[in-house]
Design a protein around this motif. Structure first.
Motif, mmCIF file in Angstrom:
data_model
loop_
_atom_site.group_PDB
_atom_site.id
_atom_site.type_symbol
_atom_site.label_atom_id
_atom_site.label_comp_id
_atom_site.label_asym_id
_atom_site.label_seq_id
_atom_site.Cartn_x
_atom_site.Cartn_y
_atom_site.Cartn_z
ATOM 1 N N LEU A 151 9.261 0.181 -7.947
ATOM 2 C CA LEU A 151 9.964 -0.015 -6.314
ATOM 3 C C LEU A 151 8.897 -1.421 -6.261
ATOM 4 O O LEU A 151 9.238 -2.762 -5.505
ATOM 5 N N LEU A 152 7.985 -1.727 -7.189
ATOM 6 C CA LEU A 152 7.084 -2.937 -6.251
ATOM 7 C C LEU A 152 7.783 -4.607 -7.479
ATOM 8 O O LEU A 152 7.107 -5.932 -5.965
ATOM 9 N N LYS A 153 8.717 -4.151 -7.866
ATOM 10 C CA LYS A 153 9.013 -5.082 -8.308
ATOM 11 C C LYS A 153 10.261 -6.332 -7.648
ATOM 12 O O LYS A 153 9.974 -7.756 -7.490
ATOM 13 N N ASP A 154 11.125 -5.692 -6.990
ATOM 14 C CA ASP A 154 11.446 -6.342 -5.658
ATOM 15 C C ASP A 154 11.302 -6.834 -4.845
ATOM 16 O O ASP A 154 11.239 -8.331 -4.150
ATOM 17 N N GLU A 155 9.379 -6.498 -4.638
ATOM 18 C CA GLU A 155 8.638 -6.403 -3.765
ATOM 19 C C GLU A 155 7.710 -8.075 -4.114
ATOM 20 O O GLU A 155 7.580 -8.728 -3.317
ATOM 21 N N ARG B 112 0.137 -1.330 0.046
ATOM 22 C CA ARG B 112 -0.017 0.112 -0.006
ATOM 23 C C ARG B 112 1.277 1.175 0.254
ATOM 24 O O ARG B 112 0.242 2.191 -0.470
ATOM 25 N N GLN B 113 2.284 1.704 0.480
ATOM 26 C CA GLN B 113 2.730 2.880 0.940
ATOM 27 C C GLN B 113 3.672 2.100 -0.705
ATOM 28 O O GLN B 113 3.473 3.518 -1.386
ATOM 29 N N ILE B 114 4.040 1.836 -1.115
ATOM 30 C CA ILE B 114 4.353 1.588 -2.245
ATOM 31 C C ILE B 114 3.706 1.932 -3.606
ATOM 32 O O ILE B 114 4.004 2.904 -4.592
ATOM 33 N N CYS B 115 2.099 1.886 -3.638
ATOM 34 C CA CYS B 115 1.529 1.853 -4.056
ATOM 35 C C CYS B 115 0.117 2.844 -4.272
ATOM 36 O O CYS B 115 -0.327 3.633 -4.962
ATOM 37 N N GLY B 116 0.348 3.409 -3.305
ATOM 38 C CA GLY B 116 -0.493 4.385 -2.265
ATOM 39 C C GLY B 116 -1.678 5.289 -2.016
ATOM 40 O O GLY B 116 -2.154 5.293 -2.658
ATOM 41 N N GLY B 117 -1.762 3.723 -1.820
ATOM 42 C CA GLY B 117 -3.387 3.321 -1.329
ATOM 43 C C GLY B 117 -3.433 2.264 -1.465
ATOM 44 O O GLY B 117 -2.788 1.022 -1.744
ATOM 45 N N VAL B 118 -4.445 1.514 -1.011
ATOM 46 C CA VAL B 118 -5.531 0.076 -0.881
ATOM 47 C C VAL B 118 -5.887 -0.649 -2.390
ATOM 48 O O VAL B 118 -5.477 -1.494 -2.551
ATOM 49 N N ILE C 179 4.341 -2.977 -11.948
ATOM 50 C CA ILE C 179 5.720 -2.362 -11.727
ATOM 51 C C ILE C 179 5.973 -1.569 -12.973
ATOM 52 O O ILE C 179 6.626 -0.753 -12.432
ATOM 53 N N GLU C 180 5.402 -0.982 -14.131
ATOM 54 C CA GLU C 180 5.733 0.496 -15.198
ATOM 55 C C GLU C 180 4.889 1.267 -14.168
ATOM 56 O O GLU C 180 6.247 2.679 -13.736
ATOM 57 N N MET C 181 4.074 1.490 -13.572
ATOM 58 C CA MET C 181 3.793 2.364 -12.488
ATOM 59 C C MET C 181 4.444 2.465 -11.388
ATOM 60 O O MET C 181 4.621 3.869 -10.652
ATOM 61 N N PHE C 182 4.975 1.568 -10.251
ATOM 62 C CA PHE C 182 5.683 1.428 -9.353
ATOM 63 C C PHE C 182 6.770 0.762 -9.170
ATOM 64 O O PHE C 182 7.072 -0.336 -8.992
#
Length: 90
Positions: free
Chosen positions: A40-44, A10-16, A35-38
């Motif tokens: 940092l999500l890739k490594d998670e 949620r922190q990475i993507c800015g919401g629920v 992942i294109e939009m966020f």
């Protein structure tokens, strides 16, 4: 397509929820767009081989994709899509 995200995602993507317009109709297409939009999500969520990390779960309409066609599972705009990172607890 609305994607529900949980825990630290949620922190990475800015919401629920995140509104995603994937470039295809499979789970992997939704995750690629996220992942294109966020970035940092890739490594998670992914290994270096682009497989889901252990204990990362994707649900489509309440069913875990490991019981469907995994990352190749087809999705539609109206589907309920949820992304869960590894969560520790006890």
């Amino acid at each position: 397509m609305l994607v529900k995200v949980f825990a630290n995602l949620r922190q990475i993507c800015g919401g629920v929820t995140v509104d995603i317009q994937p470039d295809g109709e499979r789970v992997i297409d939704v995750l690629d767009k996220m992942i294109e939009m966020f970035p940092l999500l890739k490594d998670e969520i992914f290994t270096t081989e682009k497989e889901l990390l252990p204990f990362v779960h994707v649900y489509v309409n309440g069913r875990n994709i490991i019981h469907l066609d995994d990352l190749q599972t087809k999705v539609e705009e109206k589907d309920q899509f949820a992304l869960f990172p590894p969560v520790a607890g006890g």
